[in-house]
Design an enzyme around this catalytic site. Structure first.
Site, PDB file in Angstrom:
ATOM      1  CG  ASN A 184      -2.044  -0.902   1.197  1.00  0.00           C
ATOM      2  OD1 ASN A 184      -2.203  -1.644   0.233  1.00  0.00           O
ATOM      3  ND2 ASN A 184      -2.875  -0.864   2.209  1.00  0.00           N
ATOM      4  CE  LYS A 216      12.552 -13.105 -10.980  1.00  0.00           C
ATOM      5  NZ  LYS A 216      13.723 -12.509 -11.601  1.00  0.00           N
ATOM      6  N   PRO A 242      -6.291 -10.547   8.421  1.00  0.00           N
ATOM      7  CG  PRO A 242      -4.859 -11.083  10.175  1.00  0.00           C
ATOM      8  CD  PRO A 242      -5.013 -11.205   8.698  1.00  0.00           C
ATOM      9  CG  ASP A 243     -10.163  -4.922  10.446  1.00  0.00           C
ATOM     10  OD1 ASP A 243      -9.456  -4.280  11.262  1.00  0.00           O
ATOM     11  OD2 ASP A 243     -10.971  -4.373   9.689  1.00  0.00           O
TER      12      ASP A 243
HETATM   13  O1  C5P Z   1     -10.679  -1.241   6.941  1.00  0.00           O
HETATM   14  P1  C5P Z   1      -9.797  -0.114   6.547  1.00  0.00           P
HETATM   15  O2  C5P Z   1      -8.484  -0.582   5.996  1.00  0.00           O
HETATM   16  O3  C5P Z   1     -10.430   0.839   5.637  1.00  0.00           O
HETATM   17  O4  C5P Z   1      -9.534   0.688   7.912  1.00  0.00           O
HETATM   18  C1  C5P Z   1      -8.398   1.430   8.148  1.00  0.00           C
HETATM   19  C2  C5P Z   1      -8.003   1.352   9.600  1.00  0.00           C
HETATM   20  O5  C5P Z   1      -7.998  -0.012  10.031  1.00  0.00           O
HETATM   21  C3  C5P Z   1      -6.606   1.827   9.841  1.00  0.00           C
HETATM   22  O6  C5P Z   1      -6.569   2.330  11.168  1.00  0.00           O
HETATM   23  C4  C5P Z   1      -5.781   0.570   9.693  1.00  0.00           C
HETATM   24  O7  C5P Z   1      -4.535   0.667  10.383  1.00  0.00           O
HETATM   25  C5  C5P Z   1      -6.688  -0.463  10.313  1.00  0.00           C
HETATM   26  N1  C5P Z   1      -6.554  -1.785   9.715  1.00  0.00           N
HETATM   27  C6  C5P Z   1      -6.095  -2.836  10.459  1.00  0.00           C
HETATM   28  N2  C5P Z   1      -6.012  -4.092   9.904  1.00  0.00           N
HETATM   29  C7  C5P Z   1      -6.413  -4.310   8.631  1.00  0.00           C
HETATM   30  C8  C5P Z   1      -6.895  -3.240   7.866  1.00  0.00           C
HETATM   31  C9  C5P Z   1      -6.938  -1.988   8.428  1.00  0.00           C
HETATM   32  O8  C5P Z   1      -5.716  -2.645  11.612  1.00  0.00           O
HETATM   33  N3  C5P Z   1      -6.326  -5.525   8.124  1.00  0.00           N
END
Ligand code: C5P
Length: 396
Positions: free
Chosen positions: A211, A290, A308-309
């Protein structure tokens, strides 16, 4: 500039670390401060007043009998418009003097006569045995009890050839300590965990998906939290940035590694600030070798699996810290950000517009919480980070 407009009285006492005071003077001036140097007689044996005067651009005072001071009140006049007194290096003898309130030269008299609200910061510099001597340790404890900030000392090789505690902090470390001394201690003793930077999701050993994120905002927030008195851990994806002073940094590459590092460290933290631009997916069929370009005209097919979020998972813990999320949107910030805050079930979400922040040194933020939203207008990322830390502290 971190010390814009600040007037610093820099006192030098006798010690070989005086040579570092030259570098410190330059660093303070570069950070926006003006520096009034005062030296003890012993200090002038280690570095000349001429050097300190050339670097500070101001008359250096070494004697209370200096005929250049019309009213003979240098010990009063020099501190009345100052924002801090910094003693670097501060010898064992001078610390003993401060403890006893002795005033037998200009610098010690000036310290005793300082206005009581004027911060006094001392950077001890001495041989390890002198530092460890019970007399010195008693003095250090008393200085702290008297509200004097003791910076360091550091440890390592000493000019005398011995090794251990007693080295004066390096000029860049002292600069960070002095900047921090001017910040409100709104998170004193709190533990804060910050994620920053991008994550990198491998496709094969030489390729990957990432990103856009320089890490600058997250690093600035980690620094601001530590300046505010917090114990800060920074879990960072790949960046080219140096670790903020006094911050513990854990390096990771992928989102799943960031997840693991956060889950291992988050317990016991009062605040979690997720600034990292975490990849939403990783490549589930990543190759351990590779991938060859030449595949009879075929291109590789990548398969993705969700990461994972991290933020949502931390926010859902029974012992969840105060959680702050970031949203970098490309449009319609107001709608997206508030929706994201509710979805992640976090008390505070900070929105910014991607193309107006990525890689830049300035930014503008919008803070969303249950009460609505408030904008922090465009400013340097460090200044915004300090405003954000203050905003978090009032909400804790
Ligand atoms: O879900 P989204 O990426 O739009 O949300 C952004 C927020 O969630 C940021 O604070 C980012 O650091 C956190 N985030 C996270 N783990 C992920 C995706 C996002 O902690 N897998």
């Amino acid at each position: 500039m971190d010390l814009a407009g600040k007037k610093i009285v820099l006192g030098l006492t006798g010690g070989i670390a005086c040579y570092k005071a030259a570098e410190l003077t330059r660093a303070l001036i570069k950070a926006g401060a003006s520096v009034q140097v005062v030296m003890t007689e012993a200090a002038t044996h280690f570095i000349t007043p001429v050097t300190m005067q050339a670097l500070s651009g101001q008359t250096v005072y070494t004697s209370q009998w200096d005929a250049r001071v019309g009213n003979n009140m240098a010990h009063i006049d020099l501190t009345r418009h100052a924002d801090a007194i910094v003693l670097a290096p501060c010898s064992a003898d001078f610390m003993a003097k401060l403890v006893q309130g002795r005033c037998d030269d200009l610098l010690s008299t000036l310290c005793l006569a300082r206005p009581h609200a004027l911060p006094l910061l001392v950077a001890p510099a001495m041989n390890v045995e002198m530092w460890q001597n019970p007399a010195t340790q008693r003095n250090v404890a008393q200085l702290k009890a008297d509200g004097i900030h003791v910076l360091g000392p550091g440890t390592g090789e000493q000019a005398c050839g011995e090794t251990g505690l007693g080295r004066m902090l390096e000029p860049e470390q002292l600069l960070e300590e002095i900047i921090a001394a001017f910040q409100q201690k709104v998170l004193q003793g709190k533990r804060v965990l910050v994620t920053a930077g991008p994550t990198f999701e491998p496709i094969d050993p030489v390729r990957g998906i990432t990103n856009l994120s320089s890490g600058k905002m997250g690093y600035a927030i980690a620094r601001a939290a530590r300046e505010a008195g917090a114990v800060v851990t920074l879990v960072s994806g790949p960046t080219a940035l140096t670790t903020p002073y006094g911050v513990k940094r854990i390096d990771i590459t992928s989102a799943r590694q960031m997840h693991e590092a956060v889950m291992a460290t988050v317990g016991g933290n009062e605040v979690f600030i997720a600034v990292a631009a975490v990849a939403d997916w990783h490549v589930s069929n990543a190759s351990t070798q590779k991938i060859k370009k030449d595949q009879d005209g075929k291109t590789p097919a990548l398969e993705f699996a969700p990461n994972p979020d991290i933020l949502a998972e931390v926010a859902a813990r029974h012992d969840a810290p105060y959680c702050v999320g970031f949203a970098a949107e490309s449009e319609r910030l107001l709608q997206h950000a508030e929706a994201k805050r509710l979805k992640k079930n976090i008390p505070l979400l900070v929105g910014n517009i991607g193309h107006q922040t990525f890689g830049r040194d300035d930014n503008e933020l919008v803070l969303f919480d249950a009460a609505g939203h408030v904008a922090l207008p465009r400013a340097g990322k460090q200044a915004l980070a300090r405003e954000l830390i203050a905003a978090i502290a009032v909400r804790l």
